[in-house]
Design an enzyme around this catalytic site. Sequence first.
Site: not given
Length: 334
Positions: A118, A259, A289
Amino acid sequence: MNNNGPYNAYISAVSHYFPEKVVTNSYFESYLDTTDAWIIERTGIKERRYLEDDQPVSYAACKAIERLFEKFNVKPEEIDLLIIPTVSPDMIYPSTVCIVQDKLGMKNCWGYDMLAACSGFIFALMTGVQFIQSGAHKKVLVVGAEKMSALANKNDRNTVVLFGDGASAVLLEPTTNKTTGIIDAILHIDGSGGKYLKQPAGGSLHPASIETVTKGMHYVHQDGRTVFKEAVKGMADVSLEIMKKNNLKSEDIAYLVPHQANLRIIQATADRMNLSRDKVMINIHKYGNTTSTTIPSCLSEYYEEGKLKGGDNLILASFGAGFTWGAVYLKWTI
Ligand code: UT7
C-alpha cells in the site's frame, strides 16, 4: 529526504482508470455472512470496481497511461523511465513494466516493477523523483496498478470486501524552481510487521503446490485489528513529522492525500493533523482499497474536478504491508 541535485521534480500530468464493472456491498451480502451496513460503518466502502477475468493488471495500467498521453499530449517515445508499483503483476516476470512498455510502444524507456504494497505509490514516486532531481531523466512515469480481485479469497469476508481494481498514473518532470513540486519525504519500513499482512504462497518460500492452493495460501491474509492499530499510529505520526520538519501548520495544508484502506484510519490521521474533513481527499467509498492506486487516483479525480490549484500544499501519506509507511510533502503545480 535531501535533494542535492540541480532540479526539483513536479507532477506535470495525472490520470486514472477504473474498470466498468461495479461490485456493490449487496453482492457480498448475497453469499457471505456480511451486511452493507457493517462494511460501510467499519470501512467506509460502498462499492468497488473489478477487472474482467481476461483483463490482467497491465490492461488497467495501459488504460490509465493512454488516457494521460491523450489528455496531456505526451507521446509514448518521450518517456525515459516507467515504474509500476504493484502487488498484483500480470506474472512474476516478465515485469508488468515490460508488458506495458511493449503494448504502448514506449520504445525509449527502461523501467521496473516495485513491491511496497500500500506504500507502493509513494515509494515508487520518491524513486522516480531521484532520477529527475539528479538530471538523469526528463520524463518519468509512475503508475500504481492493481488487480486486487485476483488476490482476494472470495469466501473470506474479512478481506474480500475491502479491495478493488484500478490504475493511476503520474508524470514527473524537472524544474529549476527548488521551492515547488516534490519537496520532502519521510519513508519507513519495519519488517517485524510482515506477519500481519501477507500473501504467503507463490514465491520461493512456498511455491505453488496442491497444498498451498488447498490451504488458500495465494490469497491476502490480514490480521485486520493489528494492522488497523499500526496504520492509525504510523500514518498520523509520519504526517505530523513531515509537517513539523517543513514548518507547516494545519492551515497551510490544502489537502491530506491518504492511502484509502479504511475511512476510520483516514479520519484518525486527519484528526491528529487537525484537518477538517473538506481538506482530506477521499474516494474509498467508490473504489475500496486499490493498494498502490489509491493516492494517485485521488490526485487525478480531485484535479479533474477542479479542486486543486497551483501552489497547494499536499501531504501524501500511506501505511501498508511490510510494514511500509511514509509521507510526501509536495506543492501542486498544474
Ligand atoms: O491497506 C493496507 C493496510 N490495511 C489496512 O490498513 C486495513 C486495516 N484494518 C482494517 O481496516 C479493519 O481492521 C477491518 C476493516 C479489516 C476490520 O474492521 P474491525 O473493526 O477492525 O473489525 P475486527 O477485525 O475487529 O472484527 C470485528 C468482527 C469480527 O467478528 P468477531 O471475531 O468479533 O466475532 C469479524 O469476524 O467483525 C467480523 N467481520 C465481519 N463481519 C461482517 C470481519 N469482516 C466482516 C464482514 N462482515 N465483512
